[in-house]
Design an enzyme around this catalytic site. Sequence first.
Site, PDB file in Angstrom:
ATOM      1  N   ALA A  65       0.857  -1.182   0.000  1.00  0.00           N
ATOM      2  CA  ALA A  65       0.000   0.000   0.000  1.00  0.00           C
ATOM      3  C   ALA A  65       0.895   1.234   0.000  1.00  0.00           C
ATOM      4  CB  ALA A  65      -0.895  -0.020   1.232  1.00  0.00           C
ATOM      5  N   GLY A 109       0.517  -5.084   0.877  1.00  0.00           N
ATOM      6  CA  GLY A 109      -0.670  -5.163   0.023  1.00  0.00           C
ATOM      7  C   GLY A 109      -0.365  -5.795  -1.328  1.00  0.00           C
ATOM      8  N   GLU A 112      -0.633  -9.391  -0.705  1.00  0.00           N
ATOM      9  CA  GLU A 112      -2.064  -9.680  -0.512  1.00  0.00           C
ATOM     10  C   GLU A 112      -2.810  -9.666  -1.845  1.00  0.00           C
ATOM     11  OE1 GLU A 112      -2.264  -6.552   2.468  1.00  0.00           O
ATOM     12  OE2 GLU A 112      -2.941  -8.026   3.932  1.00  0.00           O
ATOM     13  N   GLU A 132       4.547  -5.223   7.139  1.00  0.00           N
ATOM     14  CA  GLU A 132       3.806  -4.144   7.803  1.00  0.00           C
ATOM     15  C   GLU A 132       4.248  -3.920   9.245  1.00  0.00           C
ATOM     16  OE1 GLU A 132       2.426  -6.506   5.889  1.00  0.00           O
ATOM     17  OE2 GLU A 132       0.800  -5.662   4.669  1.00  0.00           O
TER      18      GLU A 132
HETATM   19  N1  CO8 Z   1       4.590   3.074  -0.747  1.00  0.00           N
HETATM   20  C1  CO8 Z   1       5.035   4.248  -1.255  1.00  0.00           C
HETATM   21  N2  CO8 Z   1       6.217   4.382  -1.875  1.00  0.00           N
HETATM   22  C2  CO8 Z   1       7.000   3.272  -1.997  1.00  0.00           C
HETATM   23  C3  CO8 Z   1       6.599   2.013  -1.493  1.00  0.00           C
HETATM   24  C4  CO8 Z   1       5.330   1.943  -0.835  1.00  0.00           C
HETATM   25  N3  CO8 Z   1       4.834   0.787  -0.343  1.00  0.00           N
HETATM   26  N4  CO8 Z   1       7.577   1.132  -1.736  1.00  0.00           N
HETATM   27  C5  CO8 Z   1       8.545   1.796  -2.398  1.00  0.00           C
HETATM   28  N5  CO8 Z   1       8.207   3.093  -2.547  1.00  0.00           N
HETATM   29  C6  CO8 Z   1       8.985   4.160  -3.203  1.00  0.00           C
HETATM   30  C7  CO8 Z   1      10.182   4.587  -2.381  1.00  0.00           C
HETATM   31  O1  CO8 Z   1       9.814   5.524  -1.393  1.00  0.00           O
HETATM   32  C8  CO8 Z   1      11.077   5.158  -3.461  1.00  0.00           C
HETATM   33  O2  CO8 Z   1      10.633   6.456  -3.784  1.00  0.00           O
HETATM   34  P1  CO8 Z   1      11.718   7.657  -4.002  1.00  0.00           P
HETATM   35  O3  CO8 Z   1      12.494   7.229  -5.226  1.00  0.00           O
HETATM   36  O4  CO8 Z   1      10.878   8.879  -4.228  1.00  0.00           O
HETATM   37  O5  CO8 Z   1      12.581   7.701  -2.789  1.00  0.00           O
HETATM   38  C9  CO8 Z   1      10.796   4.293  -4.658  1.00  0.00           C
HETATM   39  O6  CO8 Z   1       9.532   3.637  -4.405  1.00  0.00           O
HETATM   40  C10 CO8 Z   1      11.848   3.193  -4.865  1.00  0.00           C
HETATM   41  O7  CO8 Z   1      11.975   2.494  -3.646  1.00  0.00           O
HETATM   42  P2  CO8 Z   1      13.386   2.272  -2.889  1.00  0.00           P
HETATM   43  O8  CO8 Z   1      14.327   3.377  -3.200  1.00  0.00           O
HETATM   44  O9  CO8 Z   1      13.085   2.014  -1.454  1.00  0.00           O
HETATM   45  O10 CO8 Z   1      13.866   0.950  -3.636  1.00  0.00           O
HETATM   46  P3  CO8 Z   1      14.832  -0.186  -3.058  1.00  0.00           P
HETATM   47  O11 CO8 Z   1      15.147  -1.068  -4.201  1.00  0.00           O
HETATM   48  O12 CO8 Z   1      15.948   0.410  -2.279  1.00  0.00           O
HETATM   49  O13 CO8 Z   1      13.901  -0.997  -1.976  1.00  0.00           O
HETATM   50  C11 CO8 Z   1      11.883  -2.103  -1.215  1.00  0.00           C
HETATM   51  C12 CO8 Z   1      12.778  -1.700  -2.432  1.00  0.00           C
HETATM   52  C13 CO8 Z   1      12.622  -3.106  -0.338  1.00  0.00           C
HETATM   53  C14 CO8 Z   1      10.628  -2.744  -1.805  1.00  0.00           C
HETATM   54  C15 CO8 Z   1      11.547  -0.834  -0.413  1.00  0.00           C
HETATM   55  O14 CO8 Z   1      11.068   0.178  -1.289  1.00  0.00           O
HETATM   56  C16 CO8 Z   1      10.494  -1.052   0.644  1.00  0.00           C
HETATM   57  O15 CO8 Z   1      10.802  -1.578   1.706  1.00  0.00           O
HETATM   58  N6  CO8 Z   1       9.247  -0.602   0.376  1.00  0.00           N
HETATM   59  C17 CO8 Z   1       8.157  -0.685   1.342  1.00  0.00           C
HETATM   60  C18 CO8 Z   1       7.610  -2.085   1.476  1.00  0.00           C
HETATM   61  C19 CO8 Z   1       6.524  -2.134   2.525  1.00  0.00           C
HETATM   62  O16 CO8 Z   1       6.739  -1.826   3.690  1.00  0.00           O
HETATM   63  N7  CO8 Z   1       5.319  -2.525   2.109  1.00  0.00           N
HETATM   64  C20 CO8 Z   1       4.173  -2.613   2.995  1.00  0.00           C
HETATM   65  C21 CO8 Z   1       3.370  -1.344   2.936  1.00  0.00           C
HETATM   66  S1  CO8 Z   1       1.996  -1.332   4.102  1.00  0.00           S
HETATM   67  C22 CO8 Z   1       0.801  -2.277   3.357  1.00  0.00           C
HETATM   68  O17 CO8 Z   1       0.982  -2.743   2.281  1.00  0.00           O
HETATM   69  C23 CO8 Z   1      -0.511  -2.462   4.091  1.00  0.00           C
HETATM   70  C24 CO8 Z   1      -1.521  -3.178   3.229  1.00  0.00           C
HETATM   71  C25 CO8 Z   1      -2.935  -2.804   3.539  1.00  0.00           C
HETATM   72  C26 CO8 Z   1      -3.909  -3.168   2.389  1.00  0.00           C
HETATM   73  C27 CO8 Z   1      -5.299  -2.625   2.433  1.00  0.00           C
HETATM   74  C28 CO8 Z   1      -5.807  -2.147   3.746  1.00  0.00           C
HETATM   75  C29 CO8 Z   1      -7.225  -2.427   4.105  1.00  0.00           C
END
Ligand code: CO8
Length: 258
Positions: A65, A109, A112, A132
């Site tokens: 998400a 998400g 999921e 999460e």
């Molecule tokens: N949301 C928003 N932006 C994101 C997300 C995300 N989930 N994941 C990556 N990005 C963005 C980064 O902020 C970055 O942006 P910018 O270039 O502006 O800094 C860009 O994408 C590239 O990401 P990274 O530089 O971090 O890339 P890496 O290769 O270094 O890392 C990862 C990749 C490991 C995937 C890392 O980006 C990461 O950890 N992302 C977050 C993963 C995460 O925590 N996901 C869970 C989110 S919470 C959730 O999903 C709840 C679900 C609920 C569903 C419905 C509810 C009812």
Amino acid sequence: MSESFVKVEVRGRVGLLTLNRPQVLNALSNEVIDELSAAVSAFEADDGIGAMVLTGSQKAFAAGADIGAMSDWTYMDVYKSDYLGGNWDALRRTRKPLIAAVSGYALGGGCELAMLCDFIIAAENAKFGQPEIKLGVIPGYGGTQRLPRAVGKAKAMDLVLTARMMDAAEAERAGLVSRVVPVERLLDEALEAAATIASMSLPAVMMAKECINRAYEAPLSESLLFERRNFHALFATEDQKEGMRAFVEKRKPDFKHR
Ligand code: CO8
């Protein structure tokens, strides 16, 4: 015109949906899920489509998400709106098969969303996880429910509580994915699987999907009866006659209801 987050294409009888928000690794905002739901509903209503494939980019199926969008929300924001992050239920309710073709990250998400599909074909570089807990929350669309059903309690607890990622080989061993293929084969493999499904009799396909899903909802005695009644019902279709006659006559079936 607003930006489109989902690329929608038709390949023969297969509907192909590609998440297209590369700047944020296909993070799932309400808009992404609503666009996806609308596209799936349109394919659902289209007699020319027999199955669908959902994919992302090589680097990310979807990294979860949209964390940026959620970060300032309050309990009252999410509770009062009964926040679901878009129309996920339309995706869940689709009756035509939906295959997830996962390359790269399928996190939160994103994992999921892949698990909501009927089955997952993974590229060798796929990484699955429910991280999460690192954000101070828990999965919100089925991660704590579908993951243990797919991989068992031990691995689901491990993944959800430690936030570690599982690679494609481990995901296949654990039963989360049906096949693992080289990255460059992923889309063709998924499209071929979907085309095979789309060549079958659609009522049989839809009933098979409904019966398998029933296994997760009902006691065994009820779901066995549900299966048997659906099996019986298929004898009312022309396609059952065609399928069985074609086998006896040693030819390919020409199903009418596709
Ligand atoms: N949301 C928003 N932006 C994101 C997300 C995300 N989930 N994941 C990556 N990005 C963005 C980064 O902020 C970055 O942006 P910018 O270039 O502006 O800094 C860009 O994408 C590239 O990401 P990274 O530089 O971090 O890339 P890496 O290769 O270094 O890392 C990862 C990749 C490991 C995937 C890392 O980006 C990461 O950890 N992302 C977050 C993963 C995460 O925590 N996901 C869970 C989110 S919470 C959730 O999903 C709840 C679900 C609920 C569903 C419905 C509810 C009812």
